[in-house]
Enzyme design. Structure first.
Site, PDB file in Angstrom:
ATOM      1  CE1 TYR A  11      13.691  21.598   4.307  1.00  0.00           C
ATOM      2  CE2 TYR A  11      15.908  22.300   4.938  1.00  0.00           C
ATOM      3  CZ  TYR A  11      15.026  21.810   3.994  1.00  0.00           C
ATOM      4  OH  TYR A  11      15.479  21.536   2.733  1.00  0.00           O
ATOM      5  CG  ASP A  31       9.441  21.971  17.513  1.00  0.00           C
ATOM      6  OD1 ASP A  31      10.117  21.489  16.583  1.00  0.00           O
ATOM      7  OD2 ASP A  31       9.373  23.199  17.743  1.00  0.00           O
ATOM      8  CB  ALA A  75      20.332  23.476  17.108  1.00  0.00           C
ATOM      9  CB  SER A 117      26.662  21.891  11.504  1.00  0.00           C
ATOM     10  OG  SER A 117      26.886  22.854  10.509  1.00  0.00           O
ATOM     11  CE1 TYR A 141      23.774  25.769  14.130  1.00  0.00           C
ATOM     12  CE2 TYR A 141      25.335  25.747  12.316  1.00  0.00           C
ATOM     13  CZ  TYR A 141      24.256  25.194  12.977  1.00  0.00           C
ATOM     14  OH  TYR A 141      23.662  24.059  12.477  1.00  0.00           O
ATOM     15  CE  LYS A 145      23.809  22.284  15.529  1.00  0.00           C
ATOM     16  NZ  LYS A 145      22.697  21.373  15.834  1.00  0.00           N
ATOM     17  CG  PHE A 169      28.654  19.134   3.982  1.00  0.00           C
ATOM     18  CD1 PHE A 169      28.871  18.123   4.919  1.00  0.00           C
ATOM     19  CD2 PHE A 169      29.698  19.988   3.697  1.00  0.00           C
ATOM     20  CE1 PHE A 169      30.108  17.968   5.554  1.00  0.00           C
ATOM     21  CE2 PHE A 169      30.950  19.831   4.306  1.00  0.00           C
ATOM     22  CZ  PHE A 169      31.142  18.822   5.233  1.00  0.00           C
ATOM     23  CG  HIS A 189      19.131  28.489   4.422  1.00  0.00           C
ATOM     24  ND1 HIS A 189      18.245  28.439   5.474  1.00  0.00           N
ATOM     25  CD2 HIS A 189      20.334  28.205   4.935  1.00  0.00           C
ATOM     26  CE1 HIS A 189      18.899  28.116   6.579  1.00  0.00           C
ATOM     27  NE2 HIS A 189      20.182  27.969   6.274  1.00  0.00           N
ATOM     28  CG  PHE A 208      25.706  37.233   0.022  1.00  0.00           C
ATOM     29  CD1 PHE A 208      25.240  38.527  -0.163  1.00  0.00           C
ATOM     30  CD2 PHE A 208      24.962  36.370   0.820  1.00  0.00           C
ATOM     31  CE1 PHE A 208      24.057  38.953   0.431  1.00  0.00           C
ATOM     32  CE2 PHE A 208      23.781  36.792   1.420  1.00  0.00           C
ATOM     33  CZ  PHE A 208      23.326  38.078   1.223  1.00  0.00           C
ATOM     34  NE  ARG A 221      28.851  27.472   1.512  1.00  0.00           N
ATOM     35  CZ  ARG A 221      29.953  28.173   1.197  1.00  0.00           C
ATOM     36  NH1 ARG A 221      30.769  27.748   0.255  1.00  0.00           N
ATOM     37  NH2 ARG A 221      30.238  29.288   1.823  1.00  0.00           N
ATOM     38  NE  ARG A 282      26.180  34.378   4.095  1.00  0.00           N
ATOM     39  CZ  ARG A 282      25.244  33.425   3.989  1.00  0.00           C
ATOM     40  NH1 ARG A 282      23.972  33.742   4.044  1.00  0.00           N
ATOM     41  NH2 ARG A 282      25.583  32.168   3.820  1.00  0.00           N
TER      42      ARG A 282
END
Ligand code: UDP
Length: 329
Positions: A11, A31, A75, A117, A141, A145, A169, A189, A208, A221, A282
């Site tokens: 992405y 990739d 990743a 991240s 995760y 990083k 972010f 997402h 959530f 966010r 969540r």
């Protein structure tokens, strides 16, 4: 500059490849297509289907393509999966990345841009987050990083590398110029899920947690347009000339939006109703995450141009409406 883009069919990576291909740089993509899409790449770009930890293959690509800098997007990035299957994350995100760095060292390539991240911060004690906020990841995760950030720091301290670690972010939206966007399987997402509900592909989206200490009770966010993220990578290439450079930079807007605001904006952009289901929190979701973008402005001269919520969602909606089955549409 000849730039190897590892994970370039994913992405964020593919948006960056398109930005590089506009010149004066020349992207080369590696990739393994586990999550990436070859259709996301511009025509005519050199492409290698390899694992990033395959030292021999990567070394020969670095040499054959006269690579000067590496951007690393390759990743695994599902937080929940990293909790359930930590070894998968430590092997791909840490071990394989160390082999990539080893291949670079063996080939004399010393410029590196790393996709880090906001997950490295965990649940911060103070907001907004700055680059000095203590990094205390709360899942494997985020820890993977942070592990690579620390390895990069050690290498740069020995002047064996110069690097920029960009701490994203919430990456969101779709290209404003090219027919590429977000296509994850499975999708977890918020913005793509809400678009899929508006398209009738899903019956509802779960919210959530509605009891957070935020104005409307849902999480806040800091969403950043993926084209703005790509621009930051291009700007970062100019900061790698001095051996030993080590830069850690947040890519954020400083302005967070709630889950409900995201849903309302999709409804207004798409003119469709989105059915929601109020669900429990969540696990591992902090109430509010946003970061001060000052350092990115001062050092990279980076300013997000497309990261207001309306522009993000307009671009995401166009992509999903025109590609209801992603790259298989
Ligand atoms: N979220 C939600 N429903 C969903 C997916 C996400 O309410 O089906 C919320 C999630 O709790 C978080 C925000 O949306 O507060 C953004 O989540 P996402 O997974 O997009 O990104 P994250 O912040 O986890 O990286």
């Amino acid at each position: 500059m000849n730039v190897l883009v590892v994970g370039g069919a994913g992405y964020i990576g593919s948006h960056c490849v398109h930005a590089l291909a506009e010149g004066p740089h020349r992207p080369v993509v590696v990739d393994n297509l586990v999550y990436g899409h070859k259709a996301a790449l511009p025509q005519g770009i050199p492409f290698y289907n390899n694992n990033l930890g395959n030292k021999n293959a990567i070394s020969s690509i670095l040499q054959k393509e006269s690579i000067e800098a590496v951007m690393h997007f390759g990743a695994y990035a599902y937080v929940g999966e990293s909790v359930e299957d930590p070894l998968k994350y430590y092997i791909n995100n840490v071990a394989e990345t160390l082999y990539l760095l080893e291949a670079m060292q063996a080939s004399g390539v010393t410029k590196f841009i790393f996709s880090s991240s906001c997950a490295t911060y965990g649940t911060p004690d103070q907001l907004p987050i700055t680059e000095e906020t203590p990094q205390k990841p709360i899942n494997p995760y985020g820890q993977t990083k942070l592990d690579i950030e620390q390895a990069l720091k050690a290498l740069a301290t020995q002047k064996q590398l110069s690097f920029v670690a960009l701490r994203y972010f919430n990456a969101a939206g779709a290209s404003l110029k090219h027919p590429i966007g977000e296509d994850h399987t499975p999708e977890t997402h918020l913005i793509p899920l809400v678009c899929e509900v508006a398209l009738g592909k899903r019956p509802h989206v779960s919210i959530f947690g509605t009891d957070y200490p935020t104005p409307d009770g849902t999480c806040l966010r800091d969403y950043v347009h993926v084209d703005d993220l790509a621009t930051a990578h291009i700007l970062a290439l100019d900061h790698l000339n001095t051996p030993g450079t080590q830069l850690f930079i947040n890519l954020s807007t400083g302005k967070p939006y709630s889950v409900r605001e995201v849903i309302q904006t999709v409804e207004s952009v798409s003119s469709k109703r989105v059915t929601t289901l109020e669900a429990p929190r969540r696990p591992g979701d902090p109430a509010t995450l946003y970061a001060d973008p000052t350092r990115a402005k001062q050092i990279l001269n980076w300013q997000p141009k497309h990261s207001d919520l309306g522009s993000i969602i307009q671009s995401a909606w166009s992509w999903h409406a025109q590609h209801p089955n992603g790259f298989h549409s």
